[in-house]
Scaffold this motif. Structure first.
Motif, mmCIF file in Angstrom:
data_model
loop_
_atom_site.group_PDB
_atom_site.id
_atom_site.type_symbol
_atom_site.label_atom_id
_atom_site.label_comp_id
_atom_site.label_asym_id
_atom_site.label_seq_id
_atom_site.Cartn_x
_atom_site.Cartn_y
_atom_site.Cartn_z
ATOM 1 N N GLU A 154 5.508 22.176 20.428
ATOM 2 C CA GLU A 154 5.714 21.425 19.201
ATOM 3 C C GLU A 154 6.990 20.609 19.210
ATOM 4 O O GLU A 154 7.261 19.872 18.293
ATOM 5 C CB GLU A 154 5.737 22.379 17.984
ATOM 6 N N GLU A 155 7.825 20.721 20.263
ATOM 7 C CA GLU A 155 9.057 19.967 20.350
ATOM 8 C C GLU A 155 9.165 19.265 21.691
ATOM 9 O O GLU A 155 9.973 19.605 22.538
ATOM 10 C CB GLU A 155 10.269 20.879 20.159
ATOM 11 N N PRO A 156 8.335 18.252 21.943
ATOM 12 C CA PRO A 156 8.354 17.610 23.255
ATOM 13 C C PRO A 156 9.668 16.908 23.562
ATOM 14 O O PRO A 156 10.008 16.690 24.703
ATOM 15 C CB PRO A 156 7.197 16.592 23.159
ATOM 16 N N ASP A 157 10.425 16.524 22.518
ATOM 17 C CA ASP A 157 11.662 15.817 22.806
ATOM 18 C C ASP A 157 12.887 16.678 22.567
ATOM 19 O O ASP A 157 14.004 16.191 22.503
ATOM 20 C CB ASP A 157 11.759 14.545 21.947
ATOM 21 N N ALA A 159 14.107 18.491 24.535
ATOM 22 C CA ALA A 159 14.397 18.869 25.908
ATOM 23 C C ALA A 159 15.828 19.279 26.100
ATOM 24 O O ALA A 159 16.746 18.658 25.658
ATOM 25 C CB ALA A 159 14.080 17.722 26.810
ATOM 26 N N ILE A 160 15.906 20.336 26.813
ATOM 27 C CA ILE A 160 17.190 20.918 27.085
ATOM 28 C C ILE A 160 17.729 20.438 28.397
ATOM 29 O O ILE A 160 17.009 19.934 29.217
ATOM 30 C CB ILE A 160 16.997 22.436 27.156
ATOM 31 N N SER A 161 18.991 20.626 28.567
ATOM 32 C CA SER A 161 19.554 20.339 29.875
ATOM 33 C C SER A 161 19.180 21.461 30.802
ATOM 34 O O SER A 161 19.008 22.583 30.393
ATOM 35 C CB SER A 161 21.063 20.231 29.778
ATOM 36 N N GLU A 162 19.018 21.122 32.055
ATOM 37 C CA GLU A 162 18.760 22.157 33.050
ATOM 38 C C GLU A 162 20.062 22.906 33.267
ATOM 39 O O GLU A 162 20.970 22.408 33.899
ATOM 40 C CB GLU A 162 18.279 21.531 34.355
ATOM 41 N N SER A 163 20.113 24.116 32.738
ATOM 42 C CA SER A 163 21.364 24.873 32.818
ATOM 43 C C SER A 163 21.318 25.911 33.897
ATOM 44 O O SER A 163 21.955 26.934 33.833
ATOM 45 C CB SER A 163 21.634 25.544 31.471
ATOM 46 N N ARG A 164 20.523 25.629 34.899
ATOM 47 C CA ARG A 164 20.427 26.598 35.981
ATOM 48 C C ARG A 164 21.670 26.588 36.840
ATOM 49 O O ARG A 164 22.356 25.590 36.943
ATOM 50 C CB ARG A 164 19.200 26.291 36.841
ATOM 51 N N PRO A 165 21.930 27.689 37.511
ATOM 52 C CA PRO A 165 23.075 27.721 38.418
ATOM 53 C C PRO A 165 22.779 26.949 39.675
ATOM 54 O O PRO A 165 21.757 26.292 39.795
ATOM 55 C CB PRO A 165 23.237 29.222 38.706
ATOM 56 N N SER A 166 23.709 27.032 40.615
ATOM 57 C CA SER A 166 23.534 26.353 41.888
ATOM 58 C C SER A 166 22.230 26.772 42.520
ATOM 59 O O SER A 166 21.716 27.855 42.265
ATOM 60 C CB SER A 166 24.687 26.704 42.831
ATOM 61 N N PRO A 167 21.627 25.922 43.378
ATOM 62 C CA PRO A 167 20.392 26.277 44.049
ATOM 63 C C PRO A 167 20.515 27.602 44.758
ATOM 64 O O PRO A 167 21.603 28.023 45.132
ATOM 65 C CB PRO A 167 20.188 25.125 45.045
ATOM 66 N N PRO A 168 19.377 28.285 44.943
ATOM 67 C CA PRO A 168 19.422 29.625 45.521
ATOM 68 C C PRO A 168 20.205 29.690 46.804
ATOM 69 O O PRO A 168 20.069 28.854 47.675
ATOM 70 C CB PRO A 168 17.936 29.940 45.766
ATOM 71 N N ALA A 169 21.042 30.691 46.895
ATOM 72 C CA ALA A 169 21.811 30.919 48.123
ATOM 73 C C ALA A 169 20.954 31.751 49.053
ATOM 74 O O ALA A 169 20.887 32.956 48.959
ATOM 75 C CB ALA A 169 23.106 31.644 47.795
ATOM 76 N N THR A 170 20.258 31.083 49.916
ATOM 77 C CA THR A 170 19.288 31.752 50.759
ATOM 78 C C THR A 170 19.972 32.651 51.769
ATOM 79 O O THR A 170 20.785 32.203 52.555
ATOM 80 C CB THR A 170 18.441 30.710 51.512
ATOM 81 N N THR A 171 19.632 33.913 51.721
ATOM 82 C CA THR A 171 20.141 34.838 52.715
ATOM 83 C C THR A 171 19.244 34.802 53.931
ATOM 84 O O THR A 171 18.044 34.993 53.831
ATOM 85 C CB THR A 171 20.163 36.271 52.148
ATOM 86 N N SER A 231 13.243 14.473 33.541
ATOM 87 C CA SER A 231 12.570 14.095 32.306
ATOM 88 C C SER A 231 13.040 14.932 31.129
ATOM 89 O O SER A 231 13.175 14.437 30.007
ATOM 90 C CB SER A 231 11.053 14.230 32.487
ATOM 91 N N ASN A 232 13.313 16.203 31.388
ATOM 92 C CA ASN A 232 13.695 17.108 30.307
ATOM 93 C C ASN A 232 15.133 16.910 29.839
ATOM 94 O O ASN A 232 15.472 17.277 28.717
ATOM 95 C CB ASN A 232 13.517 18.562 30.758
ATOM 96 N N ALA A 233 15.982 16.389 30.701
ATOM 97 C CA ALA A 233 17.388 16.198 30.337
ATOM 98 C C ALA A 233 17.517 15.010 29.398
ATOM 99 O O ALA A 233 16.898 13.967 29.607
ATOM 100 C CB ALA A 233 18.226 15.983 31.588
ATOM 101 N N ARG A 234 18.324 15.163 28.371
ATOM 102 C CA ARG A 234 18.554 14.057 27.437
ATOM 103 C C ARG A 234 19.600 13.132 28.021
ATOM 104 O O ARG A 234 20.805 13.378 27.923
ATOM 105 C CB ARG A 234 18.998 14.595 26.078
ATOM 106 N N LEU A 235 19.140 12.080 28.625
ATOM 107 C CA LEU A 235 20.013 11.133 29.316
ATOM 108 C C LEU A 235 19.770 9.735 28.781
ATOM 109 O O LEU A 235 18.658 9.407 28.348
ATOM 110 C CB LEU A 235 19.733 11.146 30.823
ATOM 111 N N PRO A 236 20.786 8.886 28.827
ATOM 112 C CA PRO A 236 20.545 7.467 28.543
ATOM 113 C C PRO A 236 19.501 6.913 29.505
ATOM 114 O O PRO A 236 19.350 7.395 30.630
ATOM 115 C CB PRO A 236 21.919 6.825 28.777
#
Length: 690
Positions: A154-157, A159-171, A231-236
């Motif tokens: 119900e809220e397509p716009d 959109a949140i910022s991608e607040s994920r941490p750094s990409p996975p640190a692959t062991t 697309s999900n990030a609110r950017l200019p």
């Protein structure tokens, strides 16, 4: 290492560089940054717009993204707060968690339980583990599996910022090593809430997007999740456009990297950029640079405004005292890459030194092997380190142990997986990298009188064995299955062709495509090796040098004719085409072949330095190429002229001998007789100095 800045911290380096009044365009230059560099071609801008001094209060005024932040409720559930979406606070189960079948956890009434629940919630959200020290002072690297934010229907716009941490640190299970606490203590990223970005009124370049859609040679296998993230990030609109252009058009060759780094370029960098504004603007600026070069009527201001903004934001970030992160280091490396593209090697040195300080702070030689993100950053940084050392005739800045440990790791992997092309290519790259390291070190020692000529000759022979080892590895994959036996859409050959690019078996395809780049790199390395030996030892290497140049010419032309090459492929010829051109047969068709390839690279954004143009003009006795590579200014667009003018201005005032040596490619051209090559006596090449 003999460099005085080897052990400098970033803050110490920042202090020392801010005292350098002559560094008008450097990353850490004077406290007043001349925005006129960015705005001098913007008709609507003042003629001399100068940014104010960098107090933290004033710097914040320069940042249109530093708007008043919306107040956030602190009484919502931890799940919604972690996902950065509004919670309706219905208890015991809020509406969003109920719809998403998620665990709904609210803060408890006691502070102690709050801390416990918060820690649990962060853990569930896939945040990095605690960086506190244990009894041994070391940590095992753990894989991180972040929770993807989900947008409610119900809220397509919203959109949140991608607040994920750094990409996975692959062991990597085949190397059981641990990282020191020093390498992990600042792994956390200072997240920027992209949802707080205020859309600015801007002229979106999206109208030109159709022109570039047909130019993309990339499959969609990598980009789906990243495209959704953008697309999900609110950017200019303009930032979103250039991030999408990065995703659709730019490839690993644009960043001087191989296909093994595709995920890093296409996903990890963008993910980090959405969390750290300086990297966001640096990446957008780099994308805008490549877009502008391909746009009719493109202007400097189009990309320099983002470059300028990235510098402002980065300096603000570094001066704020906030923790440095991999995103900080990647920002500096993007700026370093840009400086190399426009041929500004003097200012590149500033970025290179800053990157070195961050490397020592954030990475270790061990993490450069076992952590996927750190591996890609090391590969990116190490190339600049080796190239600057070679051009300046000095040693690399980063300690030798980093390179040796990387080569040993790659050798172990190649031995375990002898049939894996990627493992063998990684080993060849490591050998080639250490060759550059050892070669720069050996010649630096010779120039300082630290080795005798006999010692030099013996060690130089050892360098030659390294090249042969790398070539032997590449030859093991001369597999008929992946050798091109027949070219589609062959063009008739003419008397102006310098080689037969359609010869059967002359090109690797499919999963072995990167072997073509590897061969070009090794042949280029051998050319440089034999050329320098000729200058120092007085050996007549000209027949071998011509043979090597012709083989590089054949391979480059064959790749150029292959219809399935990737975008930016010609950028990977940068280390080869210049030196090969010096030793190709002195016939007009070979000269014109080289000139067309040089023009192609500049049209793709990689500018040949003025010093090299003048040296090649002297060798070929064709002074007109100092102006432009092709007759009648063919392909010499206005934007190329403007970039060249910008670079010439920035190169006009070297601040010290190191920068002057790099600008003039002193090591490459020292002792060379640029009056021509008619006299093939090796001793004659030692007498002159350009």
């Amino acid at each position: 290492m003999t460099h005085s800045y080897q052990s400098q911290t970033l803050s110490g380096f920042l202090d020392s560089m801010q005292q350098d009044e002559a560094s008008a365009y450097s990353l850490f230059g004077p406290t007043s940054y001349p925005e006129s560099v960015a705005f001098w071609h913007d008709p609507s801008a003042p003629a001399m717009a100068v940014a104010p001094s960098y107090t933290s209060k004033e710097a914040s005024l320069l940042n249109p993204l530093d708007q008043k932040k919306h107040k956030r409720t602190r009484s919502g559930c931890f799940t919604c707060r972690t996902r950065r979406i509004k919670c309706d606070e219905t208890r015991p189960l809020c509406e969003r968690c109920r719809k998403g079948s998620r665990e709904c956890v609210y803060p408890s009434s006691t502070s102690s339980s709050k801390g416990s629940v918060r820690t649990t919630a962060k853990s569930r959200a896939g945040r990095p583990p605690s960086q506190g020290s244990d009894s041994s002072g070391k940590y095992e690297i753990e894989a991180i599996s972040p929770l993807d934010p989900i947008i409610d229907e119900e809220e397509p716009d919203s959109a949140i910022s991608e607040s994920r941490p750094s990409p996975p640190a692959t062991t990597r299970p085949d190397l059981h090593k641990s990282q020191s606490s020093q390498s992990l203590r600042k792994r956390s990223i200072k997240h920027t809430d992209a949802g707080s970005f205020i859309k600015e009124q801007s002229s979106s370049p999206s109208a030109e997007s159709s022109h570039f859609e047909s130019m993309s040679a990339r499959s969609g296998s990598i980009g789906h999740s990243t495209a959704e993230m953008i697309s999900n990030a609110r950017l200019p609109d303009d930032l979103r456009f250039y991030l999408n252009f990065h995703q659709e058009f730019l490839t690993t060759p644009h960043f001087f990297l191989r296909q093994s780094c595709s995920r890093f370029i296409q996903h990890s960098l963008i993910e980090l950029a959405l969390q750290y504004e300086p990297l966001l603007y640096a990446l957008v600026g780099f994308s805008a640079y490549h877009h502008t070069l391909r746009s009719p009527g493109g202007k400097l201001y189009t990309f320099l405004k983002y470059y300028n903004k990235a510098l402002i934001l980065l300096r603000k970030s570094l001066g704020s005292g906030e923790e440095h992160s991999e995103a900080t280091l990647c920002t500096v490396l993007v700026l370093t890459t840009f400086e190399e593209y426009i041929g500004d090697w003097m200012n590149l040195i500033d970025h290179h030194r800053a990157a070195h300080a961050l490397m020592l702070e954030l990475l270790t030689p061990e993490s450069a092997n076992v952590n996927e993100l750190h591996t890609n950053i090391f590969l990116w940084y190490a190339r600049f380190d080796v190239v600057v050392g070679i051009l300046a005739g000095t040693e690399t800045v980063l300690n030798r142990d980093w390179y040796l440990l990387k080569e040993q790791y790659d050798a172990d992997q190649a031995a375990i997986y002898p049939d894996d092309p990627s493992k063998q290519l990684a080993l060849v790259a490591s050998i080639n990298r250490r060759f550059g390291l050892d070669m720069a070190s050996l010649y630096a020692k010779l120039s300082r009188g630290m080795v005798s000529m006999e010692q030099f000759a013996a060690q130089n022979d050892q360098l030659g064995l390294m090249i042969e080892h790398a070539k032997a590895i590449l030859r093991t994959f001369d597999d008929y299955e992946y050798k091109v036996q027949e070219f589609p859409h062959q063009l008739p050959l003419t008397e102006d062709d310098v080689t037969d690019p359609y010869a059967p078996g002359g090109l690797h395809r499919g999963p072995l495509w990167d072997f073509n780049y590897a061969w070009i790199d090794i042949l280029s390395t051998e050319t440089m090796y034999r050329y320098q030996a000729m200058l120092v030892l007085g050996q007549n290497q000209l027949p071998d040098l011509q043979e090597l140049a012709e083989e590089q010419c054949r391979l480059i032309e064959t790749m150029d004719r292959w219809p399935h090459k990737d975008n930016g492929y010609c950028i990977m010829f940068k280390n080869s085409i210049g030196i090969a051109s010096m030793f190709l047969p002195k016939e007009h068709k070979y000269q014109m072949w080289s000139r067309r390839k040089m023009a192609l690279m500049e049209q793709n954004g990689y500018f040949i330095t003025p010093r090299f143009r003048s040296a090649l003009a002297a060798i070929w006795q064709t002074p007109e190429i100092e102006h432009w590579w092709l007759p009648n200014e063919e392909g010499y667009t206005d934007i190329i002229r403007e970039v060249r003018a910008l670079t010439a201005e920035r190169l006009s005032q070297p601040r010290d001998e190191l920068r002057e040596n790099v600008r003039d490619m002193k090591y490459m051209f020292r002792g060379m007789n640029l009056d021509g090559r008619e006299d093939e006596s090796p001793s004659s090449t030692k007498s002159g100095h350009p």
